[in-house]
Design an enzyme around this catalytic site. Structure first.
Site, mmCIF file in Angstrom:
data_model
loop_
_atom_site.group_PDB
_atom_site.id
_atom_site.type_symbol
_atom_site.label_atom_id
_atom_site.label_comp_id
_atom_site.label_asym_id
_atom_site.label_seq_id
_atom_site.Cartn_x
_atom_site.Cartn_y
_atom_site.Cartn_z
ATOM 1 C CG HIS A 102 53.613 -30.645 8.765
ATOM 2 N ND1 HIS A 102 52.324 -31.093 8.619
ATOM 3 C CD2 HIS A 102 54.174 -30.681 7.542
ATOM 4 C CE1 HIS A 102 52.125 -31.392 7.342
ATOM 5 N NE2 HIS A 102 53.230 -31.150 6.683
ATOM 6 N N GLY A 103 51.238 -28.224 10.373
ATOM 7 C CA GLY A 103 49.839 -28.222 10.744
ATOM 8 C C GLY A 103 48.933 -29.046 9.847
ATOM 9 C CG ASP A 104 47.784 -30.651 5.715
ATOM 10 O OD1 ASP A 104 46.739 -31.169 6.155
ATOM 11 O OD2 ASP A 104 48.043 -30.547 4.507
ATOM 12 N N PRO A 105 49.032 -32.833 9.317
ATOM 13 C CG PRO A 105 48.841 -33.461 11.557
ATOM 14 C CD PRO A 105 48.577 -32.316 10.589
ATOM 15 C CG ASN A 109 50.920 -34.017 4.109
ATOM 16 O OD1 ASN A 109 51.087 -34.137 2.904
ATOM 17 N ND2 ASN A 109 50.336 -32.961 4.634
#
Length: 111
Positions: A102-105, A109
């Protein structure tokens, strides 16, 4: 991309699946809860997901104080360690068991 909610729905399903296995592929209890898309209620422009009760990390300090918990005290430090362990385990499982990350932590989120 992030503006296509069908991709976001698929990513949520991948995250949920990947954190349930260790790097050797053995099933395990997920270290955290991932809200899942509601089947049939995702389109490119609309995404309906499970409601998960929680506190965003960006509001954790205020929530802890509201509950009478000082984050620099023993109980607060234990809470911090548990959160860090859950996130580290989840990301380790994602990366090393499925190769997905998951590249949007950002805190919005992570609840």
């Amino acid at each position: 991309g992030e503006l296509d909610f069908l991709n976001e729905a698929q990513s949520a399903l991948k995250v949920a699946a990947s954190i349930r296995h260790d790097p050797l592929g053995r099933p395990l209890d997920a270290p955290l809860v991932v809200p899942l898309p509601v089947p049939g209620l995702a389109t490119r422009r609309v995404l309906v997901m499970d409601f998960v009760e929680g506190t965003p990390l960006s509001k954790l300090e205020a929530k802890a104080r509201e509950m009478g918990l000082e984050l620099d005290g023993p109980a607060g430090k234990m809470l911090g360690r548990r959160i860090l362990e859950a996130l580290t385990t989840a990301y380790g499982n994602m990366i090393f068991s499925s190769g997905f990350i998951h590249g949007d932590p950002h805190p919005g989120n992570i609840f």
